[in-house]
Write a protein that holds these residues in place. Structure first.
Motif, PDB file in Angstrom:
ATOM      1  N   GLN A  86      30.262  35.729 -11.712  1.00  9.11           N
ATOM      2  CA  GLN A  86      31.526  36.136 -12.312  1.00  9.11           C
ATOM      3  C   GLN A  86      31.345  37.371 -13.190  1.00  9.11           C
ATOM      4  O   GLN A  86      32.168  38.285 -13.164  1.00  9.11           O
ATOM      5  CB  GLN A  86      32.091  34.984 -13.133  1.00  9.11           C
ATOM      6  CG  GLN A  86      33.389  35.304 -13.833  1.00  9.11           C
ATOM      7  CD  GLN A  86      33.893  34.129 -14.657  1.00  9.11           C
ATOM      8  OE1 GLN A  86      33.220  33.123 -14.815  1.00  9.11           O
ATOM      9  NE2 GLN A  86      35.077  34.268 -15.183  1.00  9.11           N
ATOM     10  N   ASN A 122      31.018  40.483 -11.000  1.00 10.54           N
ATOM     11  CA  ASN A 122      32.327  40.876 -10.446  1.00 10.54           C
ATOM     12  C   ASN A 122      33.205  41.539 -11.498  1.00 10.54           C
ATOM     13  O   ASN A 122      33.924  42.495 -11.199  1.00 10.54           O
ATOM     14  CB  ASN A 122      33.032  39.661  -9.841  1.00 10.54           C
ATOM     15  CG  ASN A 122      32.343  39.172  -8.591  1.00 10.54           C
ATOM     16  OD1 ASN A 122      31.672  39.925  -7.898  1.00 10.54           O
ATOM     17  ND2 ASN A 122      32.492  37.898  -8.303  1.00 10.54           N
ATOM     18  N   THR A 123      33.159  41.038 -12.726  1.00 13.36           N
ATOM     19  CA  THR A 123      33.952  41.625 -13.807  1.00 13.36           C
ATOM     20  C   THR A 123      33.481  43.044 -14.099  1.00 13.36           C
ATOM     21  O   THR A 123      34.290  43.975 -14.186  1.00 13.36           O
ATOM     22  CB  THR A 123      33.863  40.761 -15.075  1.00 13.36           C
ATOM     23  OG1 THR A 123      34.369  39.454 -14.789  1.00 13.36           O
ATOM     24  CG2 THR A 123      34.649  41.376 -16.217  1.00 13.36           C
ATOM     25  N   SER A 125      34.332  45.392 -11.218  1.00 12.31           N
ATOM     26  CA  SER A 125      35.747  45.762 -11.150  1.00 12.31           C
ATOM     27  C   SER A 125      36.070  46.868 -12.154  1.00 12.31           C
ATOM     28  O   SER A 125      36.889  47.741 -11.871  1.00 12.31           O
ATOM     29  CB  SER A 125      36.645  44.546 -11.362  1.00 12.31           C
ATOM     30  OG  SER A 125      36.638  44.126 -12.703  1.00 12.31           O
ATOM     31  N   SER A 154      23.370  45.284  -7.740  1.00 12.83           N
ATOM     32  CA  SER A 154      23.054  44.172  -8.632  1.00 12.83           C
ATOM     33  C   SER A 154      21.538  44.059  -8.739  1.00 12.83           C
ATOM     34  O   SER A 154      20.838  44.034  -7.732  1.00 12.83           O
ATOM     35  CB  SER A 154      23.634  42.878  -8.061  1.00 12.83           C
ATOM     36  OG  SER A 154      23.179  41.782  -8.805  1.00 12.83           O
TER      37      SER A 154
END
Length: 79
Positions: free
Chosen positions: A2, A5-6, A9, A22
């Motif tokens: 999570q 992804n944050t 974004s 990553s």
């Protein structure tokens, strides 16, 4: 995942075509680092606790996202 992804974004908002990689480790405390590699030079744009990007910590997440985007906008204005 999570937190990745944050952060991703936030990067996509400012640099839609950016290559996002990553680099995960199993060391504690877990930190998230947003960095750039321009002209062979790596520069850290933001780092913070993993939990600061979790949706259940809304105020910390909002603050972290704003910091990431602000730092990315500053980088973009220098380019």
């Amino acid at each position: 995942m999570q937190e990745f992804n944050t952060a991703a974004s936030c990067v996509r908002e400012v640099f839609p075509d950016a290559e996002i990689i990553s680099n995960r480790t199993n060391k504690y405390p877990i930190r998230v680092i947003v960095s750039t590699n321009l002209d062979g030079k790596e520069t850290e744009l933001w780092s913070g606790r993993q939990q600061n990007l979790f949706s259940k910590y809304r105020s910390e997440r909002t603050r972290a996202m704003n910091e990431i985007k602000s730092n990315l906008q500053a980088l973009k204005s220098k380019m």
